[in-house]
Design a protein around this motif. Structure first.
Motif, mmCIF file in Angstrom:
data_model
loop_
_atom_site.group_PDB
_atom_site.id
_atom_site.type_symbol
_atom_site.label_atom_id
_atom_site.label_comp_id
_atom_site.label_asym_id
_atom_site.label_seq_id
_atom_site.Cartn_x
_atom_site.Cartn_y
_atom_site.Cartn_z
ATOM 1 N N ILE A 62 0.699 -1.348 0.133
ATOM 2 C CA ILE A 62 0.175 -0.092 0.005
ATOM 3 C C ILE A 62 0.794 1.092 0.222
ATOM 4 C CG2 ILE A 62 -0.157 0.069 2.692
ATOM 5 C CD1 ILE A 62 -3.179 1.051 2.240
ATOM 6 N N HIS A 63 2.194 1.126 0.518
ATOM 7 C CA HIS A 63 2.835 2.316 0.707
ATOM 8 C C HIS A 63 3.661 2.717 -0.694
ATOM 9 C CE1 HIS A 63 2.150 2.498 4.870
ATOM 10 N NE2 HIS A 63 2.375 1.351 5.149
ATOM 11 N N PHE A 64 3.392 1.901 -1.483
ATOM 12 C CA PHE A 64 4.145 2.167 -3.084
ATOM 13 C C PHE A 64 3.245 2.900 -3.681
ATOM 14 C CE2 PHE A 64 6.679 -1.137 -1.333
ATOM 15 C CZ PHE A 64 7.986 -0.803 -1.794
ATOM 16 N N LYS A 65 1.939 3.271 -3.294
ATOM 17 C CA LYS A 65 1.037 4.018 -4.348
ATOM 18 C C LYS A 65 1.620 5.586 -4.111
ATOM 19 C CE LYS A 65 -2.913 1.308 -3.501
ATOM 20 N NZ LYS A 65 -4.249 1.226 -3.066
ATOM 21 N N VAL A 66 2.860 5.883 -4.549
ATOM 22 C CA VAL A 66 3.446 7.420 -4.508
ATOM 23 C C VAL A 66 3.813 7.627 -6.157
ATOM 24 C CG1 VAL A 66 3.977 6.749 -2.213
ATOM 25 C CG2 VAL A 66 5.610 6.185 -4.082
ATOM 26 N N HIS A 67 4.573 8.738 -6.331
ATOM 27 C CA HIS A 67 4.919 9.198 -7.418
ATOM 28 C C HIS A 67 6.446 8.734 -7.865
ATOM 29 C CE1 HIS A 67 1.573 11.991 -7.091
ATOM 30 N NE2 HIS A 67 1.227 11.869 -8.217
ATOM 31 N N VAL A 103 5.637 -2.440 -10.280
ATOM 32 C CA VAL A 103 4.332 -3.105 -10.313
ATOM 33 C C VAL A 103 3.215 -1.854 -10.007
ATOM 34 C CG1 VAL A 103 3.013 -4.723 -9.187
ATOM 35 C CG2 VAL A 103 5.143 -5.295 -9.797
ATOM 36 N N HIS A 104 3.634 -1.189 -9.205
ATOM 37 C CA HIS A 104 2.594 -0.114 -8.601
ATOM 38 C C HIS A 104 2.679 1.327 -9.352
ATOM 39 C CE1 HIS A 104 2.294 -2.953 -5.309
ATOM 40 N NE2 HIS A 104 1.219 -2.646 -5.195
ATOM 41 N N LEU A 139 14.400 -4.116 -15.303
ATOM 42 C CA LEU A 139 13.198 -4.048 -14.876
ATOM 43 C C LEU A 139 12.336 -3.234 -15.715
ATOM 44 C CD1 LEU A 139 13.760 -3.871 -10.997
ATOM 45 C CD2 LEU A 139 13.138 -6.009 -12.314
ATOM 46 N N ASP A 140 12.620 -2.607 -16.518
ATOM 47 C CA ASP A 140 12.263 -1.734 -17.514
ATOM 48 C C ASP A 140 11.015 -0.589 -16.905
ATOM 49 O OD1 ASP A 140 11.207 -0.947 -20.046
ATOM 50 O OD2 ASP A 140 9.657 -2.150 -20.235
ATOM 51 N N LEU A 141 11.855 -0.217 -15.931
ATOM 52 C CA LEU A 141 11.130 1.168 -15.229
ATOM 53 C C LEU A 141 10.776 1.986 -16.005
ATOM 54 C CD1 LEU A 141 13.393 0.787 -11.627
ATOM 55 C CD2 LEU A 141 10.972 0.442 -12.035
ATOM 56 N N PRO A 142 9.771 2.902 -15.775
ATOM 57 C CA PRO A 142 9.307 4.081 -16.470
ATOM 58 C C PRO A 142 10.717 5.167 -16.456
ATOM 59 C CG PRO A 142 7.510 3.653 -15.246
ATOM 60 C CD PRO A 142 8.478 2.678 -14.830
ATOM 61 N N ALA A 143 11.161 5.444 -15.323
ATOM 62 C CA ALA A 143 12.368 6.428 -15.140
ATOM 63 C C ALA A 143 13.287 5.583 -13.989
ATOM 64 C CB ALA A 143 11.876 7.706 -15.016
ATOM 65 N N LEU A 144 14.348 5.320 -14.341
ATOM 66 C CA LEU A 144 15.273 4.825 -13.425
ATOM 67 C C LEU A 144 16.613 5.772 -13.570
ATOM 68 C CD1 LEU A 144 16.828 2.604 -11.828
ATOM 69 C CD2 LEU A 144 17.594 1.427 -13.695
ATOM 70 N N HIS A 145 17.105 6.467 -12.645
ATOM 71 C CA HIS A 145 18.086 7.400 -12.170
ATOM 72 C C HIS A 145 19.125 6.846 -11.370
ATOM 73 C CE1 HIS A 145 15.550 10.457 -14.239
ATOM 74 N NE2 HIS A 145 14.636 10.038 -13.649
ATOM 75 N N ILE A 146 20.121 6.742 -11.743
ATOM 76 C CA ILE A 146 21.174 5.804 -10.786
ATOM 77 C C ILE A 146 22.165 6.860 -10.455
ATOM 78 C CG2 ILE A 146 23.152 4.096 -10.931
ATOM 79 C CD1 ILE A 146 21.241 2.658 -12.951
ATOM 80 N N PHE A 147 22.561 7.301 -9.646
ATOM 81 C CA PHE A 147 23.613 8.215 -9.008
ATOM 82 C C PHE A 147 24.922 7.425 -8.342
ATOM 83 C CE2 PHE A 147 19.587 10.050 -8.778
ATOM 84 C CZ PHE A 147 19.545 11.465 -9.462
ATOM 85 N N GLN A 148 26.034 7.718 -9.015
ATOM 86 C CA GLN A 148 27.332 7.282 -8.821
ATOM 87 C C GLN A 148 28.251 8.323 -8.205
ATOM 88 O OE1 GLN A 148 28.615 5.843 -12.399
ATOM 89 N NE2 GLN A 148 27.572 3.888 -12.101
ATOM 90 N N PRO A 149 28.064 8.696 -6.876
ATOM 91 C CA PRO A 149 29.002 9.570 -5.953
ATOM 92 C C PRO A 149 30.348 9.111 -5.790
ATOM 93 C CG PRO A 149 27.733 8.544 -4.585
ATOM 94 C CD PRO A 149 27.055 8.394 -5.871
ATOM 95 N N SER A 150 31.369 9.632 -5.888
ATOM 96 C CA SER A 150 32.513 9.189 -5.377
ATOM 97 C C SER A 150 32.771 9.310 -3.758
ATOM 98 C CB SER A 150 34.023 10.108 -6.023
ATOM 99 O OG SER A 150 33.648 11.660 -5.821
#
Length: 228
Positions: A62-67, A103-104, A139-150
């Motif tokens: 239920i908690h995954f009903k977010v943007h 999924v959600h 997983l073919d997510l609508p938008a996947l953002h990966i951050f690679q900090p040093s």
């Protein structure tokens, strides 16, 4: 502007702590949920703390009903106790979070990885980070953002000798990191948090990776946004 909702996993960590402040200060989010193992000493009208067992994530659908879902989970082998336990936190849990987000119908899944993430690396840490990135991309997510900090700068609750030593030495070697070496410059946890927030507001579709060199630039967009 108060129309979006967000879920943050890893709110007690270095980046997660900073990101929580950003999300709560933002005029964009009207509701911010955080997955925690035990309650944090934080109160805000927007904030909902969800005590979660990551081994039973399916009980919290239920908690995954977010943007937007922000994943700042991460540990060390020393703290986790074994490579297997480390992999659970840095690989298994993020993948399960992302799958449930997909999924959600979550619009953005944003995760903190690490510079040098490489599934073929012989270094366990880098290999694990690389493997989670590869799995998330499948997983073919609508938008996947990966951050690679040093190297991350900030006040950690736990002591990490290697990072502490690097932080002390960073003022000495940072001026020499120019050109292709700029990506190795230390970056503050707040900058990473700002960059994650700014990216979630762009409505970009697809998979994107942001190394340290881009994180500071993205961070500046957040500062502008929050001052409006």
């Amino acid at each position: 502007m108060n129309s979006r909702s967000a879920l943050l996993a890893g709110a007690s960590g270095l980046v997660g702590t900073e990101l929580l402040h950003v999300l709560l200060e933002s005029p964009v989010y009207e509701h911010v949920k955080i997955f925690v193992r035990k309650p944090l000493d934080a109160k805000h009208p927007k904030l909902e703390q969800v005590i979660v067992d990551y081994e039973e994530l399916e009980n919290y659908t239920i908690h995954f009903k977010v943007h937007d879902v922000y994943c700042c989970l991460g540990t060390t082998i020393k703290k986790a106790g074994s490579q297997e336990a480390f992999r659970k936190v840095d690989y298994e849990y993020p993948v399960r979070l992302a799958n449930m987000a997909r999924v959600h119908g979550v619009q953005n899944f944003l995760i903190v990885s690490a510079l040098g993430a490489d599934a073929t690396s012989k270094v366990f840490y880098s290999k694990t980070k690389g493997e989670v990135e590869e799995q998330l991309k499948k997983l073919d997510l609508p938008a996947l953002h990966i951050f690679q900090p040093s190297l991350l700068l900030g006040n950690r609750q736990e002591f990490r000798l290697g990072e502490k030593t690097a932080v002390v030495l960073s003022p000495i070697f940072t001026p020499f990191l120019a050109g292709r070496l700029q990506k190795y410059k230390p970056v503050s946890a707040r900058s990473v948090a700002n960059a994650m927030y700014a990216t979630a507001q762009t409505n970009r579709i697809g998979t994107f990776t942001y190394p340290s060199g881009q994180i500071k630039d993205l961070s500046q967009q957040t500062l502008v946004e929050l001052k409006r």
